[in-house]
Design an enzyme around this catalytic site. Structure first.
Site, PDB file in Angstrom:
ATOM      1  N   GLU A  93       0.968  -1.185  -0.030  1.00 59.39           N
ATOM      2  CA  GLU A  93       0.079  -0.141   0.159  1.00 59.39           C
ATOM      3  C   GLU A  93       1.002   1.230   0.055  1.00 59.39           C
ATOM      4  O   GLU A  93       0.763   2.414   0.565  1.00 59.39           O
ATOM      5  CB  GLU A  93      -0.832   0.028   1.281  1.00 59.39           C
ATOM      6  CG  GLU A  93      -1.930  -1.067   1.158  1.00 59.39           C
ATOM      7  CD  GLU A  93      -2.902  -1.219  -0.020  1.00 59.39           C
ATOM      8  OE1 GLU A  93      -3.093  -0.361  -0.744  1.00 59.39           O
ATOM      9  OE2 GLU A  93      -3.729  -2.305   0.031  1.00 59.39           O
ATOM     10  N   CYS A 152     -17.864  -5.268 -18.057  1.00 57.27           N
ATOM     11  CA  CYS A 152     -17.864  -5.987 -19.483  1.00 57.27           C
ATOM     12  C   CYS A 152     -16.841  -7.068 -19.671  1.00 57.27           C
ATOM     13  O   CYS A 152     -16.747  -7.476 -20.987  1.00 57.27           O
ATOM     14  CB  CYS A 152     -17.493  -4.560 -20.478  1.00 57.27           C
ATOM     15  SG  CYS A 152     -15.828  -4.172 -20.356  1.00 57.27           S
TER      16      CYS A 152
END
Length: 193
Positions: A93, A152
């Site tokens: 991170e 998609c």
């Protein structure tokens, strides 16, 4: 080629950066590389930002629930103090760390340490995130990972935020973010504008 005697046989460090969107497998890849270093009997030290307590206060945990013990820290300078007598440093991170992290990584590499850094390359607005641009510029090796667009099915490079918050840092998981391809990301942004 002439090699200076003081440099002959000296350990050489480098910086590896693993980047991509949320849910692309960055932490999973970081853990994989660190486990391989451990198998090779290399001494490792792992760090994460203290503010990241989503899964665990101390462990680095992937979305697939693989984990490895780390040291939570509040500023990147602590890494220089805590990473003594090690061969490999892992940092997760990276986008949440202060602006000194690229300098810290440089210093570690100059000490002969392999530095493996994972982080989001873009924030939810599609802009370069935190220290990641500087880390990418300094990296010797870069791995860009992709998720799968939930709309998609194409490759996803964007972390689409599903909430109305405008804060740059909002910790969350699938309840707050979803991976999207470029087209679906901008289609969603235009609907929210």
């Amino acid at each position: 080629m002439f090699i200076e005697p003081s440099l002959a046989g000296e350990r050489r460090g480098w910086i590896e950066v693993i980047c991509g969107s949320m849910f692309s497998g960055k932490t999973e890849e970081l853990i994989r590389r660190l486990k391989r270093a451990r198998i090779a009997n290399l001494r490792i030290e792992i760090f994460k930002p203290g503010i990241d307590v989503r899964y665990d206060e101390q462990n680095i945990v992937s979305h697939d629930e693989n984990k490895v013990l780390s040291t939570p820290i509040d500023n990147s300078q602590q890494i220089l103090l805590l990473a003594q007598e090690v061969d490999v440093v892992g940092i997760d991170e990276a986008q949440f760390f202060d602006a000194e992290l690229p300098y810290v990584c440089d210093q570690l590499a100059l000490r002969g340490i392999r530095v493996i850094v994972a982080g989001l390359d873009m924030d939810y607005r599609g802009r370069p995130f935190g220290t990641m641009p500087a880390l990418l510029a300094k990296a010797d090796y870069i791995t860009k990972l992709h998720a799968i667009c939930v709309k998609c099915g194409n490759i996803a490079s964007y972390s689409y935020r599903k909430t109305a918050s405008k804060a740059t840092v909002v910790l969350g998981e699938q309840d707050v973010y979803e991976p999207r391809c470029r087209h679906c990301y901008y289609e969603g942004e235009n609907k929210n504008a």
